[in-house]
Design a protein around this motif. Structure first.
Motif, PDB file in Angstrom:
ATOM      1  N   SER A 211       0.824  -1.207   0.000  1.00  0.00           N
ATOM      2  CA  SER A 211       0.000   0.000   0.000  1.00  0.00           C
ATOM      3  C   SER A 211       0.859   1.258   0.000  1.00  0.00           C
ATOM      4  N   PHE A 214       2.308   1.835  -3.417  1.00  0.00           N
ATOM      5  CA  PHE A 214       1.309   2.442  -4.290  1.00  0.00           C
ATOM      6  C   PHE A 214       1.226   3.947  -4.033  1.00  0.00           C
ATOM      7  N   GLN A 252       5.549  -2.408 -10.176  1.00  0.00           N
ATOM      8  CA  GLN A 252       4.363  -1.603 -10.475  1.00  0.00           C
ATOM      9  C   GLN A 252       4.597  -0.716 -11.699  1.00  0.00           C
ATOM     10  N   SER A 255       4.095  -2.735 -14.815  1.00  0.00           N
ATOM     11  CA  SER A 255       2.670  -2.919 -15.122  1.00  0.00           C
ATOM     12  C   SER A 255       2.069  -1.651 -15.732  1.00  0.00           C
ATOM     13  N   THR A 278      -0.440  -8.550 -14.065  1.00  0.00           N
ATOM     14  CA  THR A 278      -0.642  -8.034 -12.710  1.00  0.00           C
ATOM     15  C   THR A 278      -1.926  -8.624 -12.142  1.00  0.00           C
ATOM     16  N   LYS A 279      -2.311  -8.206 -10.942  1.00  0.00           N
ATOM     17  CA  LYS A 279      -3.532  -8.681 -10.298  1.00  0.00           C
ATOM     18  C   LYS A 279      -4.676  -7.713 -10.613  1.00  0.00           C
ATOM     19  N   LYS A 282      -5.432  -4.364  -8.827  1.00  0.00           N
ATOM     20  CA  LYS A 282      -4.534  -3.226  -9.003  1.00  0.00           C
ATOM     21  C   LYS A 282      -4.939  -2.343 -10.189  1.00  0.00           C
ATOM     22  N   PHE A 285      -5.840   1.441  -9.741  1.00  0.00           N
ATOM     23  CA  PHE A 285      -4.641   2.240  -9.464  1.00  0.00           C
ATOM     24  C   PHE A 285      -3.825   2.450 -10.738  1.00  0.00           C
TER      25      PHE A 285
END
Length: 334
Positions: A211, A214, A252, A255, A278-279, A282, A285
């Motif tokens: 978190s 991010f 990140q 991605s 990625t998941k 996410k 975001f």
């Protein structure tokens, strides 16, 4: 099973080894296991370790041609020499190795390897004749990572559920160094309990780290230098490893870059997440933050991330300062 595992099991080794690949944890592990198998910890008389620019074939020849001193063999470990890359290859090294006595073992540990250079091809020929062994340490897929996690936990007297394993992989990813660091925290957290459950993964706080990462990227995308650096320093104060933070940030940014450069992105968030690696959770975001970057800026950030990662691994630069350098560079390239 890797052939090197078989050699370690039988305690019978090839005289020449090349350990290479992009999974640094495996490379370091096999390097350590070979050192322990082929030399005693205190036996510096019969072991020579060379690294980077200090490596040269004269040193290898001078040490390797001496007879073992009160030992069965001598061991030379060469790390990041560049001999297996286009720029660092040296023809005379092959002759030096050919002339080494059978009592000398030589182990190369190389991050940067080109399979097209003659040194690598020479090693391949030696391997076909059972005179050398090339061990490629590539990133593991989820199935093998799950086996690794279960095995690591078992060695520490713990059993981990399948769902906890999956949660750990979702939180940390496929970097084995980070996985081991996180598993050590979890093992310490559960104490005398022999079971590791989802709640234990949650409690250790990996989610908090992700978190915060991010939030850092969000701050970078908005050019908020103070907030980005404050979030990073808070993680460091809480004893999160700078290199681990850099890895999470890099993942990140990759991605975001894939999302930004892929065309025809249609379908559900599940579909798009699968395409960019990625998941699905996410995606909100990534979709939001990607609007604040252009493709060239993301390319610059990813290139500099790779440079900083390599600098950390190959120099004495303080990890915390190095990651701060990356953040500042990312802020200037948004």
């Amino acid at each position: 099973m890797l052939l090197l595992e078989k050699e370690l099991e039988l305690n019978k080794f090839s005289r020449l080894h090349l350990i290479c690949g992009d999974e640094y944890y495996m490379m370091r592990t096999y390097k350590k296991r070979l050192i322990n198998a082929l030399s005693a910890p205190e036996d510096e008389m019969n072991r020579l370790e060379l690294s980077g620019k200090e490596t040269d074939e004269v040193a290898i020849a001078d040490f390797g041609n001496l007879a073992p001193f009160m030992s069965e063999n001598r061991l030379i470990v060469v790390e990041d020499s560049g001999y297996f890359s286009t720029a660092g290859e040296k023809a005379e090294l092959k002759k030096v190795i050919e002339n080494l006595p059978e009592t000398t073992y030589l182990v190369f540990v190389e991050k940067n390897v080109s399979k097209n250079v003659s040194m690598y091809k020479w090693f391949q020929k030696k391997q076909k004749n059972n005179l050398a062994l090339i061990t490629e340490c590539d990133k593991l897929d989820d199935r093998r990572l799950a086996q690794f996690i279960a095995g690591y936990m078992a060695k520490n007297g713990k059993k981990i559920t399948k769902s906890a394993t999956q949660l750990l992989l979702e939180r940390i990813g496929n970097d084995m160094t980070m996985l081991v660091s996180e598993m050590d925290k979890i093992i310490g957290y559960v104490g005398t309990s022999d079971a590791v459950k989802d709640s234990d993964i949650e409690a250790v706080g990996s989610g908090v780290v992700v978190s915060k990462v991010f939030e850092m990227i969000d701050a970078v995308s908005k050019g908020d230098r103070d907030r980005a650096l404050t979030l990073y320093r808070d993680l460091v104060i809480n004893k999160e490893k700078p290199l681990g933070i850099l890895t999470l940030m890099g993942r990140q940014f990759v991605s975001i870059y894939r999302f930004k450069t892929m065309t025809g992105l249609s379908g559900t968030d599940y579909d798009i997440a699968a395409r960019i690696g990625t998941k699905y959770f996410k995606m909100g975001f990534i979709r939001s933050v990607s609007k604040r970057f252009d493709v060239k800026s993301l390319e610059n950030i990813l290139n500099y991330r790779a440079e900083i990662d390599e600098l950390i691994k190959t120099s004495d630069l303080d990890e915390q300062i190095a990651v701060e350098m990356f953040l500042i560079k990312a802020l200037t390239n948004r």
